[in-house]
Structure formats: structure tokens, C-alpha cells
Scaffold this active site. Structure first.
Site, mmCIF file in Angstrom:
data_model
loop_
_atom_site.group_PDB
_atom_site.id
_atom_site.type_symbol
_atom_site.label_atom_id
_atom_site.label_comp_id
_atom_site.label_asym_id
_atom_site.label_seq_id
_atom_site.Cartn_x
_atom_site.Cartn_y
_atom_site.Cartn_z
ATOM 1 N N ASP A 205 -6.223 -15.046 -5.730
ATOM 2 C CA ASP A 205 -5.615 -14.152 -4.741
ATOM 3 C C ASP A 205 -6.669 -13.935 -3.663
ATOM 4 O O ASP A 205 -7.676 -13.256 -3.869
ATOM 5 C CB ASP A 205 -5.207 -12.828 -5.408
ATOM 6 C CG ASP A 205 -4.491 -11.886 -4.442
ATOM 7 O OD1 ASP A 205 -4.738 -11.995 -3.231
ATOM 8 O OD2 ASP A 205 -3.718 -11.034 -4.910
ATOM 9 N N LYS B 167 -1.273 -8.049 4.687
ATOM 10 C CA LYS B 167 -2.597 -7.508 5.026
ATOM 11 C C LYS B 167 -3.155 -8.215 6.269
ATOM 12 O O LYS B 167 -2.534 -8.189 7.293
ATOM 13 C CB LYS B 167 -3.543 -7.657 3.826
ATOM 14 C CG LYS B 167 -2.890 -7.355 2.482
ATOM 15 C CD LYS B 167 -2.538 -5.900 2.333
ATOM 16 C CE LYS B 167 -2.047 -5.600 0.941
ATOM 17 N NZ LYS B 167 -0.822 -4.852 0.842
ATOM 18 N N ARG C 98 18.301 -18.917 2.805
ATOM 19 C CA ARG C 98 17.663 -18.536 1.531
ATOM 20 C C ARG C 98 16.795 -19.689 1.009
ATOM 21 O O ARG C 98 15.898 -19.511 0.195
ATOM 22 C CB ARG C 98 18.705 -18.118 0.478
ATOM 23 C CG ARG C 98 18.064 -17.824 -0.872
ATOM 24 C CD ARG C 98 18.961 -17.109 -1.869
ATOM 25 N NE ARG C 98 20.333 -17.508 -1.860
ATOM 26 C CZ ARG C 98 20.839 -18.636 -2.339
ATOM 27 N NH1 ARG C 98 20.033 -19.540 -2.886
ATOM 28 N NH2 ARG C 98 22.131 -18.881 -2.278
ATOM 29 N N TYR D 224 -5.297 -6.103 -7.987
ATOM 30 C CA TYR D 224 -4.295 -5.228 -7.394
ATOM 31 C C TYR D 224 -3.382 -4.686 -8.514
ATOM 32 O O TYR D 224 -2.921 -5.456 -9.374
ATOM 33 C CB TYR D 224 -3.495 -6.034 -6.350
ATOM 34 C CG TYR D 224 -2.234 -5.354 -5.919
ATOM 35 C CD1 TYR D 224 -2.289 -4.094 -5.325
ATOM 36 C CD2 TYR D 224 -0.992 -5.924 -6.133
ATOM 37 C CE1 TYR D 224 -1.131 -3.444 -4.954
ATOM 38 C CE2 TYR D 224 0.173 -5.285 -5.756
ATOM 39 C CZ TYR D 224 0.089 -4.041 -5.173
ATOM 40 O OH TYR D 224 1.240 -3.388 -4.812
#
Ligand code: PLP
Length: 429
Positions: free
Chosen positions: A191, A216, A66, A119
């Protein structure tokens, strides 16, 4: 007993530490040194939750997945190297990267200025999750740098820009906005999901932080969900790792491994997909069923000067503008419906940036959670669709679109007649 042979050197990195390499070389080799034990050329997947410790006081690099994991670290080295930056921080999704970033840098009372076209999930995060925690947001037209300058107040902590923006491809002049934010002590986040470092280098243009949905183009094969943050600010990197450890938003080893593999072909894919996108944009612009095409590589694009300056050049000096375009079909929602039900080779889906071409109806899919008035003010009208151009042959893609657009055009004419010379004037690649 093996004999020590001085001519046998240990496995070593193929990249020299201080040498400069082109992105295609970095993409293949960064994060991919031969495994020091086995010599494996491909990074092993270290699918282990925890790591053995030698005793009390041992502080190994890896203890619990983690917090950090060798395969995830290899991906992070590759992502950082692509942008000439330290090891990146990888997350379980693009949105978990955004969430972790906001929680790392914001506190109640702070304000975020954000591009009016972004987005939809980023908008939902700010409106529905961050606002009740006391973080306010304002959506502004960041394509107008003076609007950014006017909007900054004493509460403004972050300016968050998406360029090109999802889905209208509107651009922000990153260098100009960076000069403004730097002078006012505000952090600028870009972004860069649609272009990646292959085409646009926000940190070199002056931004503080680059954010990615690796889902993407970076992974590129429709196989993973992931995110990453790249910055040269070591205190931000440390803070992000603390937040990631506390929230549990790290990428998993297998997804990291697939993403690392995807990166090896990223420059090649993006160049080819961008070239096809340019051809398709010109085809669509000439089609009578299409009201408008948004693509930064078109001469008709409102910010063509900025795209030529801001987007990187391919070998031979021609700029690339990415593999995503948006276009508005005539007939609004009904036109969009006909188009989406008419394509066959192109898949109707929410994702973008994959080797498969994908078509998305923004208003009902990616931006469904954005209030209608805000959506329409940003140009996300009912007839708008986003096309993510894949690696199929561009002529096959044109044929697929042509069949579907024919149905849109027939309804628009209301006379059932067929169009002639559908592809006239279009330069096929
Ligand atoms: N940023 C952009 C530009 C996106 O298009 C998306 C998703 O579509 C995201 C961030 C969020 O990424 P993810 O779906 O990996 O959470």
C-alpha cells in the site's frame, strides 16, 4: 470541400512510446492525449452509462461503464505510466481496491500476513469481513524481514505491507521482503498511498502489486474518494477487471476526471509538501509539549538508513520522505484534545494527502475499530496525532501549531506559565 493538406497530421500523443520521461512530464501528459475528434487538450468527461454498438458481433472497447469507461481508462493509463507499468485498474475507493484485490487472489483456507501497523479499515476488512469467509490473517512486524520469513506457512498466499505505515510511519524494507516472498511463491502487495510513485516505486523494488487510495495525494484536493491497483502481472490485471465488473467497484467518470487532473500537479505538490513536513518535524521535535515525533526524514527516526535507501530523490539528490508525520503530545488523550481544539488553520479531519493541512487523532478516528490492545502494541497511543502537511506556507502552519501546543504545555506544567523561545532551534523553510 476541405482539401487534404499533407502538412496537417492527426492529433497524436505528446509522449513517444519508448522514450523515458521524468515523473513531472509523465504526470502532465500520460493519459492526456488530445481528444482525437475535437483536439481538446483536457480529457473530456465521458459521463455515459452505455455506448452504442454497430450491430450483432460488435465488440467495442467500451460498452457499459460498470465494466470500463474512457475517462476511467485515461486515469488508469496515467497511474500505470507513473510506475512504468501497464494500464492500472481504478476503483471507487481505496478500500474497494483492497476488497477487490483480496477477492481476486484469496480463497477460503488462505492466509494473509499483514504489517502490524496499517490503515484501520484494512484491519476491519480482514477481521470482520474476510475472516467469516474463511480467510485468516496474522499481523506481524514486517519491519523485521526475518519475522516475515518465519511467519510464512503453506497457507500464506499474500503478504500485505504498508510502508510508511499509517499512522506511525514505520517502514518495511520492501526489497528484502520481496526477495523472501518471491522465493516462497507468495504475492507481495504494498500500500503505497502515503508516498506514491513519485517517492517510492514498490514494483521496481520487487513487489508484485502496488495499491493506492487515490483519495489522498494522487487526487490531492479533498474532492474525491478513489482507489487503484498497479501491477505488471497481466493475469492479475485481468482477474481484477473480472472482479471489478462482478462487484461493481469501478471508479466513476467524474471522480476519475478530477483524479486525472490532480495527477498533473502530484510531483510538484508532493515535493513541496514533503519539504514543509521536514521543517515541521524538526519544529515539533524541539517542542517541550511533544513527547515523540515519527518522521522518516528525521535523523532520530529509528529506520533513517532504510528511509534514505528506499525513498526516491528529488532533483539535487536529497531524498524526500512524504508529507505525513505523526507525533505524540504529552498528557495523553487530554493533551490530544487540547491540541485538536486549539488549531485553526489546520483542520481536524480523517483524510490526509490534500492541499489543506489536516490533523487526525488516530485512536478515536482512523483506528477506532482496531482493538485497543492491538492498537497500543502498534504504538497508536492516546496522545498520538497524525499531521498531513498541506500547501500552506510552513511558517503559518508553525504559528498555528504553536498556539495549540502552548495550551498542551501549560496543562502539562500545571502552572499556567507561558513558554519562552518556542521556535528556538527550528530551521524555518
Ligand atoms: N490505505 C491507506 C494507507 C489509507 O490511509 C486509507 C484511508 O485512509 C486507505 C487505504 C483506504 O482508502 P479509501 O478511504 O479511499 O477507501
Amino acid at each position: 470541400m476541405p482539401t487534404a493538406d499533407a502538412s496537417i497530421v492527426p492529433f497524436r500523443s505528446r509522449l513517444l512510446p519508448d522514450a523515458e520521461y521524468a515523473d513531472a512530464t509523465i504526470a502532465v501528459h500520460a493519459g492526456n492525449d488530445p481528444d482525437p475528434v475535437t483536439g481538446s487538450i483536457v480529457q473530456p468527461i465521458v459521463q455515459s452509462t452505455s455506448f452504442a454498438q454497430r450491430g450483432v458481433g460488435d465488440s467495442p472497447e467500451f460498452a457499459y461503464s460498470r465494466v470500463s469507461n474512457p475517462t476511467v481508462s485515461a486515469l488508469e493509463r496515467a497511474l500505470g505510466a507513473l510506475e512504468g507499468s501497464p494500464q492500472a485498474v481504478a476503483f471507487s475507493s481505496g478500500l474497494s481496491a483492497t476488497t477487490s484485490l483480496f477477492l481476486a487472489l484469496l480463497k477460503p483456507g488462505d492466509e494473509v500476513l499483514i504489517s502490524d501497523v496499517v490503515y484501520g479499515g484494512t484491519t476491519r476488512l480482514l477481521q470482520q469481513i474476510l475472516a467469516p469467509l474463511g480467510v485468516t490473517s496474522r499481523w506481524i512486524d514486517t519491519s523485521d524481514s526475518s519475522a516475515v520469513s518465519r511467519a510464512i506457512t503453506d497457507q500464506t498466499r499474500l503478504v500485505f505491507v504498508e510502508s510508511p505505515a499509517n499512522p506511525t510511519l514505520k517502514l518495511t524494507d520492501i526489497g528484502e521482503v520481496a526477495r523472501i516472498t518471491r522465493a516462497r511463491g507468495v504475492t507481495l502487495v504494498v500500500d503505497n498511498t502515503f508516498l506514491t510513485a513519485v517517492i517510492q516505486r514498490p514494483l521496481d523494488l520487487g513487489a508484485d502489486i502496488t495499491l493506492y487510495s487515490t483519495t489522498k495525494f494522487i487526487e490531492g484536493h479533498n474532492a474525491t474518494v478513489g482507489g487503484a491497483i498497479v501491477t505488471r502481472d497481466r493475469s492479475v490485471l485481468d482477474r481484477l477487471r473480472l472482479i471489478r465488473k462482478s462487484l461493481g467497484t469501478i471508479q466513476s467518470p467524474f471522480e476519475a476526471w478530477l483524479t486525472l487532473r490532480g495527477i498533473k500537479t502530484l510531483p510538484l505538490r508532493l515535493r513541496e509538501q514533503s519539504r514543509s513536513a521536514g521543517t515541521l518535524a524538526r519544529y515539533l521535535e524541539a517542542h517541550p509539549a511533544v513527547a515523540r515525533v515519527h518522521y522518516p526524514g528525521l535523523a532520530s527516526f529509528a529506520q533513517a538508513d532504510l528511509s534514505a535507501r528506499q525513498h526516491g530523490a528529488e532533483v539535487g539528490g536529497k531524498p524526500l520522505h512524504g508529507a505525513i508525520l505523526a507525533f505524540e503530545v504529552k498528557g495523553g488523550i487530554e493533551g490530544a484534545r487540547r491540541l485538536l481544539s486549539g488549531v485553526r488553520l489546520i483542520t481536524v479531519a480523517e483524510n490526509c494527502g490534500a492541499v489543506e493541512s489536516l490533523l487526525t487523532h488516530s485512536a478515536t478516528m482512523t483506528h477506532a475499530d482496531v482493538p485497543r490492545d492491538q492498537r497500543e502494541a502498534a504504538g497508536i497511543v492516546d496522545g498520538l496525532v497524525r499531521l498531513s502537511v498541506g500547501l500552506e506556507d510552513v511558517n503559518d502552519l508553525i504559528n498555528d501549531l504553536d498556539g495549540a501546543l502552548e495550551a498542551v504545555w501549560r496543562r502539562e506544567r500545571g502552572d499556567g506559565s507561558a513558554r519562552s523561545g518556542a521556535l528556538a532551534g527550528v530551521a524555518h523553510a
